[in-house]
Design a protein around this motif. Structure first.
Motif, PDB file in Angstrom:
ATOM      1  N   ARG A 103       0.820  -1.210   0.000  1.00 33.66           N
ATOM      2  CA  ARG A 103       0.000   0.000   0.000  1.00 33.66           C
ATOM      3  C   ARG A 103       0.853   1.258   0.000  1.00 33.66           C
ATOM      4  O   ARG A 103       0.433   2.297  -0.507  1.00 33.66           O
ATOM      5  CB  ARG A 103      -0.942  -0.004   1.211  1.00 33.66           C
ATOM      6  N   GLN A 104       2.032   1.166   0.570  1.00 34.81           N
ATOM      7  CA  GLN A 104       2.917   2.321   0.609  1.00 34.81           C
ATOM      8  C   GLN A 104       3.873   2.343  -0.581  1.00 34.81           C
ATOM      9  O   GLN A 104       4.711   3.235  -0.687  1.00 34.81           O
ATOM     10  CB  GLN A 104       3.713   2.322   1.921  1.00 34.81           C
ATOM     11  N   ILE A 105       3.753   1.350  -1.482  1.00 37.61           N
ATOM     12  CA  ILE A 105       4.591   1.282  -2.684  1.00 37.61           C
ATOM     13  C   ILE A 105       3.793   1.845  -3.849  1.00 37.61           C
ATOM     14  O   ILE A 105       2.654   1.430  -4.099  1.00 37.61           O
ATOM     15  CB  ILE A 105       5.003  -0.175  -3.000  1.00 37.61           C
ATOM     16  N   ASN A 106       4.361   2.786  -4.561  1.00 36.36           N
ATOM     17  CA  ASN A 106       3.690   3.364  -5.733  1.00 36.36           C
ATOM     18  C   ASN A 106       3.907   2.430  -6.923  1.00 36.36           C
ATOM     19  O   ASN A 106       4.904   2.519  -7.634  1.00 36.36           O
ATOM     20  CB  ASN A 106       4.249   4.759  -6.020  1.00 36.36           C
ATOM     21  N   LEU A 107       2.950   1.523  -7.103  1.00 37.57           N
ATOM     22  CA  LEU A 107       3.087   0.410  -8.037  1.00 37.57           C
ATOM     23  C   LEU A 107       1.991   0.462  -9.096  1.00 37.57           C
ATOM     24  O   LEU A 107       0.811   0.608  -8.777  1.00 37.57           O
ATOM     25  CB  LEU A 107       2.995  -0.907  -7.242  1.00 37.57           C
ATOM     26  N   GLY A 108       2.381   0.348 -10.367  1.00 35.18           N
ATOM     27  CA  GLY A 108       1.420   0.286 -11.467  1.00 35.18           C
ATOM     28  C   GLY A 108       1.454  -1.083 -12.118  1.00 35.18           C
ATOM     29  O   GLY A 108       2.506  -1.728 -12.164  1.00 35.18           O
ATOM     30  N   TYR A 109       0.298  -1.520 -12.643  1.00 38.56           N
ATOM     31  CA  TYR A 109       0.221  -2.866 -13.233  1.00 38.56           C
ATOM     32  C   TYR A 109      -0.753  -2.880 -14.399  1.00 38.56           C
ATOM     33  O   TYR A 109      -1.872  -2.368 -14.294  1.00 38.56           O
ATOM     34  CB  TYR A 109      -0.236  -3.869 -12.165  1.00 38.56           C
ATOM     35  N   LEU A 110      -0.318  -3.484 -15.498  1.00 41.73           N
ATOM     36  CA  LEU A 110      -1.181  -3.725 -16.654  1.00 41.73           C
ATOM     37  C   LEU A 110      -1.214  -5.220 -16.924  1.00 41.73           C
ATOM     38  O   LEU A 110      -0.207  -5.791 -17.368  1.00 41.73           O
ATOM     39  CB  LEU A 110      -0.669  -2.984 -17.891  1.00 41.73           C
ATOM     40  N   PRO A 111      -2.342  -5.900 -16.656  1.00 40.35           N
ATOM     41  CA  PRO A 111      -2.432  -7.337 -16.941  1.00 40.35           C
ATOM     42  C   PRO A 111      -2.551  -7.603 -18.432  1.00 40.35           C
ATOM     43  O   PRO A 111      -2.852  -6.705 -19.219  1.00 40.35           O
ATOM     44  CB  PRO A 111      -3.704  -7.764 -16.202  1.00 40.35           C
ATOM     45  N   GLU A 112      -2.309  -8.853 -18.814  1.00 35.48           N
ATOM     46  CA  GLU A 112      -2.369  -9.214 -20.243  1.00 35.48           C
ATOM     47  C   GLU A 112      -3.768  -8.993 -20.800  1.00 35.48           C
ATOM     48  O   GLU A 112      -3.939  -8.401 -21.867  1.00 35.48           O
ATOM     49  CB  GLU A 112      -1.963 -10.675 -20.430  1.00 35.48           C
TER      50      GLU A 112
END
Length: 298
Positions: A75-84
Protein backbone atom coordinates in the motif's frame (compact mmCIF):
# COMPACT_ATOMS: atom_id res chain seq x y z
CA UNK A 1 22.49 2.14 -9.12
CA UNK A 2 19.42 2.38 -6.87
CA UNK A 3 17.83 -1.06 -6.63
CA UNK A 4 14.03 -0.71 -6.56
CA UNK A 5 13.05 -4.40 -6.78
CA UNK A 6 15.06 -7.19 -5.16
CA UNK A 7 13.99 -10.82 -5.33
CA UNK A 8 16.05 -13.30 -3.34
CA UNK A 9 15.82 -17.09 -3.64
CA UNK A 10 12.12 -16.98 -4.44
CA UNK A 11 10.23 -20.28 -4.51
CA UNK A 12 6.56 -20.91 -5.24
CA UNK A 13 5.09 -24.37 -4.95
CA UNK A 14 1.56 -25.54 -5.71
CA UNK A 15 1.43 -28.90 -3.96
CA UNK A 16 4.18 -31.03 -5.49
CA UNK A 17 4.62 -28.66 -8.46
CA UNK A 18 7.32 -25.99 -8.26
CA UNK A 19 6.31 -23.01 -10.40
CA UNK A 20 9.21 -20.75 -9.38
CA UNK A 21 12.43 -22.42 -8.30
CA UNK A 22 15.02 -20.38 -6.36
CA UNK A 23 14.86 -17.24 -8.52
CA UNK A 24 16.83 -14.10 -7.66
CA UNK A 25 16.80 -10.85 -9.60
CA UNK A 26 16.87 -7.10 -9.19
CA UNK A 27 15.64 -4.07 -11.11
CA UNK A 28 17.12 -0.61 -10.66
CA UNK A 29 15.46 2.78 -10.87
CA UNK A 30 15.17 3.90 -14.49
CA UNK A 31 15.71 0.38 -15.82
CA UNK A 32 13.54 -1.88 -17.98
CA UNK A 33 13.81 -5.63 -17.51
CA UNK A 34 12.21 -8.06 -19.98
CA UNK A 35 10.88 -11.22 -18.31
CA UNK A 36 10.96 -13.95 -20.95
CA UNK A 37 10.04 -17.62 -21.09
CA UNK A 38 7.69 -20.23 -22.51
CA UNK A 39 4.12 -20.64 -21.28
CA UNK A 40 4.39 -22.24 -17.87
CA UNK A 41 7.94 -21.00 -17.28
CA UNK A 42 6.91 -19.30 -14.03
CA UNK A 43 6.65 -15.71 -15.25
CA UNK A 44 3.03 -15.20 -14.19
CA UNK A 45 3.64 -16.67 -10.74
CA UNK A 46 6.63 -14.36 -10.32
CA UNK A 47 4.58 -11.31 -11.36
CA UNK A 48 1.74 -12.32 -9.00
CA UNK A 49 4.19 -12.59 -6.13
CA UNK A 50 5.57 -9.14 -6.93
CA UNK A 51 2.00 -7.84 -6.86
CA UNK A 52 1.19 -9.61 -3.59
CA UNK A 53 -1.63 -11.63 -5.18
CA UNK A 54 0.03 -14.88 -4.10
CA UNK A 55 2.55 -15.52 -1.32
CA UNK A 56 5.95 -17.11 -1.93
CA UNK A 57 6.60 -20.54 -0.44
CA UNK A 58 10.01 -19.19 0.53
CA UNK A 59 12.37 -16.37 -0.35
CA UNK A 60 12.13 -12.61 0.00
CA UNK A 61 10.85 -9.66 -2.05
CA UNK A 62 12.05 -6.12 -1.33
CA UNK A 63 10.52 -3.06 -3.01
CA UNK A 64 11.76 0.50 -2.52
CA UNK A 65 13.92 -0.80 0.34
CA UNK A 66 10.97 -2.41 2.17
CA UNK A 67 10.44 -6.13 2.62
CA UNK A 68 6.97 -6.98 1.33
CA UNK A 69 5.27 -10.16 2.49
CA UNK A 70 1.53 -9.46 2.29
CA UNK A 71 -0.57 -7.47 -0.19
CA UNK A 72 -1.09 -4.77 2.47
CA UNK A 73 2.68 -4.19 2.55
CA UNK A 74 2.42 -2.77 -0.97
CA UNK A 75 0.00 0.00 0.00
CA UNK A 76 2.92 2.32 0.61
CA UNK A 77 4.59 1.28 -2.68
CA UNK A 78 3.69 3.36 -5.73
CA UNK A 79 3.09 0.41 -8.04
CA UNK A 80 1.42 0.29 -11.47
CA UNK A 81 0.22 -2.87 -13.23
CA UNK A 82 -1.18 -3.72 -16.65
CA UNK A 83 -2.43 -7.34 -16.94
CA UNK A 84 -2.37 -9.21 -20.24
CA UNK A 85 -6.16 -9.32 -20.55
CA UNK A 86 -7.32 -6.21 -18.79
CA UNK A 87 -11.00 -6.15 -17.84
CA UNK A 88 -12.45 -2.64 -17.88
CA UNK A 89 -15.89 -1.39 -16.93
CA UNK A 90 -17.27 -1.33 -20.45
CA UNK A 91 -20.48 0.55 -19.67
CA UNK A 92 -18.47 3.43 -18.22
CA UNK A 93 -16.82 6.09 -20.34
CA UNK A 94 -13.05 6.33 -20.61
CA UNK A 95 -13.06 9.37 -18.34
CA UNK A 96 -15.23 7.59 -15.77
CA UNK A 97 -12.90 4.57 -15.74
CA UNK A 98 -9.83 6.70 -15.11
CA UNK A 99 -11.68 8.83 -12.55
CA UNK A 100 -12.56 5.65 -10.67
CA UNK A 101 -8.91 4.53 -10.59
CA UNK A 102 -7.83 8.05 -9.63
CA UNK A 103 -10.17 7.88 -6.63
CA UNK A 104 -8.82 4.45 -5.64
CA UNK A 105 -5.25 5.74 -5.85
CA UNK A 106 -6.12 9.08 -4.20
CA UNK A 107 -4.97 11.07 -7.19
CA UNK A 108 -6.37 14.48 -8.07
CA UNK A 109 -8.98 14.10 -10.82
CA UNK A 110 -7.31 16.88 -12.82
CA UNK A 111 -4.68 14.25 -13.71
CA UNK A 112 -7.35 12.22 -15.53
CA UNK A 113 -7.90 14.76 -18.31
CA UNK A 114 -4.16 15.22 -18.72
CA UNK A 115 -3.54 11.47 -19.07
CA UNK A 116 -6.47 11.02 -21.49
CA UNK A 117 -4.92 13.71 -23.69
CA UNK A 118 -1.42 12.20 -23.38
CA UNK A 119 -2.76 8.83 -24.52
CA UNK A 120 -4.74 10.20 -27.44
CA UNK A 121 -8.08 9.33 -25.87
CA UNK A 122 -9.39 12.84 -25.33
CA UNK A 123 -11.74 12.57 -28.31
CA UNK A 124 -13.30 9.40 -26.86
CA UNK A 125 -13.32 10.32 -23.17
CA UNK A 126 -17.15 10.54 -23.03
CA UNK A 127 -17.75 7.36 -25.03
CA UNK A 128 -18.48 3.99 -23.42
CA UNK A 129 -15.43 1.72 -23.25
CA UNK A 130 -17.36 -1.03 -25.04
CA UNK A 131 -17.15 1.12 -28.19
CA UNK A 132 -13.33 1.31 -27.97
CA UNK A 133 -11.03 -0.59 -30.33
CA UNK A 134 -8.51 -3.14 -28.97
CA UNK A 135 -5.74 -0.54 -29.18
CA UNK A 136 -7.81 2.12 -27.40
CA UNK A 137 -8.69 -0.30 -24.57
CA UNK A 138 -5.02 -1.22 -24.22
CA UNK A 139 -4.06 2.46 -24.06
CA UNK A 140 -6.74 3.07 -21.44
CA UNK A 141 -5.45 0.12 -19.42
CA UNK A 142 -1.92 1.43 -19.69
CA UNK A 143 -3.14 4.89 -18.70
CA UNK A 144 -4.60 3.55 -15.44
CA UNK A 145 -1.33 1.72 -14.74
CA UNK A 146 0.74 4.91 -14.95
CA UNK A 147 -1.88 7.29 -13.52
CA UNK A 148 0.03 7.62 -10.23
CA UNK A 149 3.44 8.14 -11.93
CA UNK A 150 4.57 4.84 -10.38
CA UNK A 151 8.01 4.00 -9.03
CA UNK A 152 7.49 0.41 -10.19
CA UNK A 153 5.55 -0.68 -13.29
CA UNK A 154 4.70 -4.30 -14.12
CA UNK A 155 3.48 -4.97 -17.66
CA UNK A 156 2.15 -8.34 -18.83
CA UNK A 157 2.11 -8.57 -22.66
CA UNK A 158 1.45 -4.82 -23.06
CA UNK A 159 1.56 -4.83 -26.88
CA UNK A 160 -0.10 -8.16 -27.70
CA UNK A 161 -2.51 -7.76 -30.61
CA UNK A 162 -1.50 -4.16 -31.25
CA UNK A 163 -0.40 -2.77 -34.60
CA UNK A 164 3.20 -1.47 -34.95
CA UNK A 165 2.20 2.16 -34.45
CA UNK A 166 0.32 1.38 -31.23
CA UNK A 167 3.27 -0.72 -29.97
CA UNK A 168 5.65 2.15 -30.72
CA UNK A 169 3.38 4.50 -28.74
CA UNK A 170 3.47 2.15 -25.74
CA UNK A 171 7.26 1.92 -25.70
CA UNK A 172 7.62 5.67 -26.10
CA UNK A 173 5.56 6.05 -22.92
CA UNK A 174 7.72 3.40 -21.23
CA UNK A 175 10.83 5.40 -22.25
CA UNK A 176 9.31 8.53 -20.68
CA UNK A 177 8.72 6.65 -17.41
CA UNK A 178 12.30 5.36 -17.44
CA UNK A 179 13.54 8.93 -17.68
CA UNK A 180 11.52 9.68 -14.53
CA UNK A 181 13.28 6.83 -12.68
CA UNK A 182 10.54 4.20 -12.89
CA UNK A 183 11.67 0.56 -12.62
CA UNK A 184 9.83 -1.45 -15.27
CA UNK A 185 9.31 -5.20 -15.73
CA UNK A 186 7.86 -6.25 -19.09
CA UNK A 187 6.61 -9.82 -19.49
CA UNK A 188 6.33 -10.53 -23.22
CA UNK A 189 6.64 -13.03 -26.06
CA UNK A 190 7.15 -10.28 -28.66
CA UNK A 191 10.94 -10.43 -28.69
CA UNK A 192 11.49 -8.37 -31.83
CA UNK A 193 9.33 -5.56 -30.47
CA UNK A 194 10.90 -5.43 -27.01
CA UNK A 195 14.55 -5.88 -28.04
CA UNK A 196 15.35 -2.20 -28.60
CA UNK A 197 13.42 -1.05 -25.53
CA UNK A 198 15.05 -2.92 -22.65
CA UNK A 199 18.20 -2.69 -20.57
CA UNK A 200 18.33 -6.35 -19.55
CA UNK A 201 16.53 -9.63 -20.14
CA UNK A 202 15.75 -12.39 -17.64
CA UNK A 203 15.03 -15.73 -19.32
CA UNK A 204 13.17 -18.50 -17.48
CA UNK A 205 12.25 -22.11 -18.16
CA UNK A 206 10.50 -24.59 -15.88
CA UNK A 207 10.57 -22.12 -13.00
CA UNK A 208 14.34 -21.58 -13.12
CA UNK A 209 16.59 -18.82 -14.42
CA UNK A 210 18.33 -19.75 -17.66
CA UNK A 211 20.14 -16.50 -18.34
CA UNK A 212 20.15 -12.86 -17.35
CA UNK A 213 21.91 -9.70 -18.48
CA UNK A 214 22.14 -7.02 -21.13
CA UNK A 215 22.08 -8.04 -24.78
CA UNK A 216 25.85 -7.65 -24.99
CA UNK A 217 26.35 -9.77 -21.87
CA UNK A 218 24.01 -12.46 -23.20
CA UNK A 219 25.76 -12.44 -26.58
CA UNK A 220 29.09 -13.03 -24.85
CA UNK A 221 27.73 -15.79 -22.59
CA UNK A 222 25.95 -17.68 -25.37
CA UNK A 223 28.82 -17.10 -27.86
CA UNK A 224 26.41 -17.07 -30.77
CA UNK A 225 28.20 -16.21 -33.97
CA UNK A 226 28.48 -12.75 -35.51
CA UNK A 227 27.79 -12.36 -39.23
CA UNK A 228 30.09 -10.10 -41.30
CA UNK A 229 28.21 -9.01 -44.43
CA UNK A 230 29.06 -7.12 -47.62
CA UNK A 231 30.19 -7.59 -51.23
CA UNK A 232 33.82 -6.86 -50.33
CA UNK A 233 33.61 -9.54 -47.63
CA UNK A 234 32.46 -12.11 -50.19
CA UNK A 235 35.34 -11.19 -52.51
CA UNK A 236 37.85 -11.39 -49.64
CA UNK A 237 36.63 -14.86 -48.62
CA UNK A 238 37.22 -16.13 -52.15
CA UNK A 239 40.82 -14.84 -52.15
CA UNK A 240 41.97 -15.28 -48.56
CA UNK A 241 42.67 -18.72 -47.08
CA UNK A 242 42.30 -17.58 -43.44
CA UNK A 243 38.87 -16.00 -44.05
CA UNK A 244 37.84 -19.06 -46.02
CA UNK A 245 38.48 -21.27 -42.98
CA UNK A 246 36.14 -19.03 -40.94
CA UNK A 247 33.34 -19.01 -43.50
CA UNK A 248 30.27 -21.25 -43.63
CA UNK A 249 28.67 -21.52 -47.07
CA UNK A 250 30.64 -18.42 -48.09
CA UNK A 251 29.24 -16.52 -45.11
CA UNK A 252 31.75 -15.07 -42.63
CA UNK A 253 30.38 -16.26 -39.28
CA UNK A 254 32.67 -15.89 -36.27
CA UNK A 255 32.56 -16.22 -32.50
CA UNK A 256 32.09 -13.08 -30.41
CA UNK A 257 35.56 -13.35 -28.90
CA UNK A 258 37.14 -13.29 -32.38
CA UNK A 259 35.30 -10.17 -33.59
CA UNK A 260 38.04 -7.57 -32.84
CA UNK A 261 40.75 -9.77 -34.38
CA UNK A 262 38.76 -10.39 -37.57
CA UNK A 263 37.85 -6.69 -37.91
CA UNK A 264 41.54 -5.79 -37.66
CA UNK A 265 42.46 -8.51 -40.16
CA UNK A 266 39.88 -7.33 -42.68
CA UNK A 267 40.97 -3.69 -42.55
CA UNK A 268 44.74 -4.04 -42.21
CA UNK A 269 45.44 -7.24 -44.13
CA UNK A 270 42.65 -7.32 -46.73
CA UNK A 271 41.94 -3.61 -47.13
CA UNK A 272 38.22 -4.26 -46.59
CA UNK A 273 36.37 -1.40 -44.92
CA UNK A 274 32.89 -1.51 -46.42
CA UNK A 275 31.01 -4.15 -44.44
CA UNK A 276 28.29 -4.50 -41.81
CA UNK A 277 28.15 -6.68 -38.71
CA UNK A 278 24.94 -8.48 -37.81
CA UNK A 279 24.87 -9.37 -34.13
CA UNK A 280 22.67 -12.14 -32.68
CA UNK A 281 19.29 -10.68 -31.67
CA UNK A 282 17.21 -11.31 -28.58
CA UNK A 283 15.22 -13.96 -30.42
CA UNK A 284 18.44 -15.83 -31.34
CA UNK A 285 19.63 -15.66 -27.73
CA UNK A 286 16.25 -16.79 -26.37
CA UNK A 287 15.96 -19.80 -28.68
CA UNK A 288 19.59 -20.77 -27.99
CA UNK A 289 18.93 -20.75 -24.23
CA UNK A 290 15.73 -22.74 -24.66
CA UNK A 291 17.43 -25.35 -26.87
CA UNK A 292 20.28 -25.72 -24.40
CA UNK A 293 17.78 -26.14 -21.55
CA UNK A 294 15.86 -28.83 -23.43
CA UNK A 295 19.09 -30.70 -24.21
CA UNK A 296 20.21 -30.63 -20.58
CA UNK A 297 16.78 -31.90 -19.46
CA UNK A 298 16.78 -34.78 -21.95
Amino acid sequence: MNSVIQVQNLVKQYGDFTAVDDVSLQVDAGETLALLGHNGAGKSSLIKMLLGIIKPTSGQITMMGKTVTHAKDRRQINLGYLPENISLYEKLTGKEVLSYFAALKRIDKSKVLQVLADFGLEHAQDKAVKSYSKGMKQRLGFAQAILSSPDILLLDEPTVGLDPQASLFMYQKIADLKQQGCAIVVCTHELAVVEDNIDRAFIMADGKKLASGSLDTLRQSTDLKVHFKGEEINQAIAKDEFLNTLSVNNQLMIHQVDKPRVMEYLTKHCGVYNFSIEEPGLSDIYHHCMSKSQLSAA
